[in-house]
Motif scaffolding. Sequence first.
Motif, PDB file in Angstrom:
ATOM      1  N   TYR A 279      20.623  30.820  67.785  1.00  0.00           N
ATOM      2  CA  TYR A 279      20.702  32.374  67.434  1.00  0.00           C
ATOM      3  C   TYR A 279      19.490  33.039  67.106  1.00  0.00           C
ATOM      4  N   ASP A 282      19.429  33.198  61.075  1.00  0.00           N
ATOM      5  CA  ASP A 282      20.427  32.533  60.473  1.00  0.00           C
ATOM      6  C   ASP A 282      21.999  33.152  61.160  1.00  0.00           C
ATOM      7  N   TYR A 283      22.900  32.350  61.157  1.00  0.00           N
ATOM      8  CA  TYR A 283      24.171  32.688  61.240  1.00  0.00           C
ATOM      9  C   TYR A 283      25.034  33.229  59.897  1.00  0.00           C
ATOM     10  N   GLY A 284      24.454  34.242  59.515  1.00  0.00           N
ATOM     11  CA  GLY A 284      24.938  34.602  58.125  1.00  0.00           C
ATOM     12  C   GLY A 284      26.470  34.730  57.918  1.00  0.00           C
ATOM     13  N   ARG A 285      27.305  35.173  58.809  1.00  0.00           N
ATOM     14  CA  ARG A 285      28.536  35.376  58.691  1.00  0.00           C
ATOM     15  C   ARG A 285      29.421  33.918  58.347  1.00  0.00           C
ATOM     16  N   ILE A 286      29.153  32.989  58.809  1.00  0.00           N
ATOM     17  CA  ILE A 286      29.825  31.627  58.533  1.00  0.00           C
ATOM     18  C   ILE A 286      28.672  30.844  57.551  1.00  0.00           C
ATOM     19  N   GLY A 287      27.783  31.410  57.021  1.00  0.00           N
ATOM     20  CA  GLY A 287      26.936  30.712  55.836  1.00  0.00           C
ATOM     21  C   GLY A 287      25.829  29.615  56.485  1.00  0.00           C
TER      22      GLY A 287
END
Length: 450
Positions: A279, A282-287
Amino acid sequence: MPSSPRRIPYPGSIRINVEGAFILDDEPVSSVSPGESQDSIVLPTNNANIHGTGSKTHNRDIVLPYHTSEVSHIAVDIGGSLAKVVYFSRDRDSVGGRINFIMFETENIDDLIAFMSQLISIKRRSIHETAPADKDENNKVYIMATGGGAYKFYERMRKELDVVIWREDEMECLIVGLDFFITEIPDEVFTYSEQNPMSFVEAKPNIYPYLLVNIGSGVSMIKVSGPRQFERIGGSSLGGGTLWGLLSLVTGAKSFDEMLDMASRGDNTNVDMLVGDIYGADYGRIGLKASTIASSFGKVFKKRLESNDGVQISDATGKNIDISPEHESSGIDDSNDGDIHPAKFRAEDISRSLLYAVSNNIGQIAYLQAQRYNLEDIYFGGSFIRGHPQTMNTLSYAIKFWSNGGKKAYFLRHEGYLGAVGAFLRRQPTGWGRRNSMDDPKRANVKRQP
């Protein structure tokens, strides 16, 4: 499992006085019985590389300053990869003694038997000096054995050591040993994090129920509901033996501790594919942080395709490692001088990547089992851990992450000796200890799954 030999009443039950017990932080030395020189017990030289180093290593003696009675039995837990020995010795400079711990690779069974033979000779001389006329069963030397090797090597030990050998149930010994450490030994159990590497915990009034994750060659997960009330609820074939086997194939390392040492110096990001590699952040939406491993060894295949010339593994000095059977050395320089070069990977990076892969897998399965049975406390034991920071941090982080902080991962300073200590304690009378960590066997409720 093979049937046990004809049983006689437990000989020589003795109450261990654990008052004032503490773990010896100095370098352990071979404690000996009265009249014996300090160098009476000779350790094989090839045994030194499996003991670990540092002030908190897992084979620290436990001092029992107020225990004055003789303990004539020796306990041994012989697993698929390692054999652990626990025995009591008198201190020459005090009235008490100590519980000693030592470990052997199971393939060195000759060394193990030779060492136990020395212990038996010393104990027999000590018994003769203290009570030469007493021929009671209490004064004989016995071996309390557990683990698969208690059956595999039973006849050989019985013949070569010339002692009575009691074979104890492996799972029950694990629980008895863990309960002892949790309830009786101060500064034994701790939590781990990078910010606070070793935070000791006090025993709760009621330690049950809990989950024991014992990581040896394989992994067993055991739900413990009370003293000797347990059920094996799961496990995994991917354990310490997996890490040891694969790293011996691809790195040329000669011992498990050598592999852990390489892992401590490695950088898994050179081998693993991270969330950030996919990505870019970070892939913040899923932590998921950018540093989260998305695919163990995920970069190897891509780099191999780009190189068009296979893969080459190098050691810390940059020399290529030849892992073909005809080479004994793990550091043969076989560099390619042509125009096409293979994709290069450091043995240290591979070691760290595989350590993370195995540890993450165990941590997630442990969480799922704890969630399934509503267990908040998870104790990690077994010789796979060895007090290794990356291993403990990975397991602890996995439990905290998946449970959102609702479950706790606990570790022990003698994590590899649960079974051996349990076998050692099987000759204690009912209700001994400050907190009665061994209950009445008549009330045992043991459940096992195939």
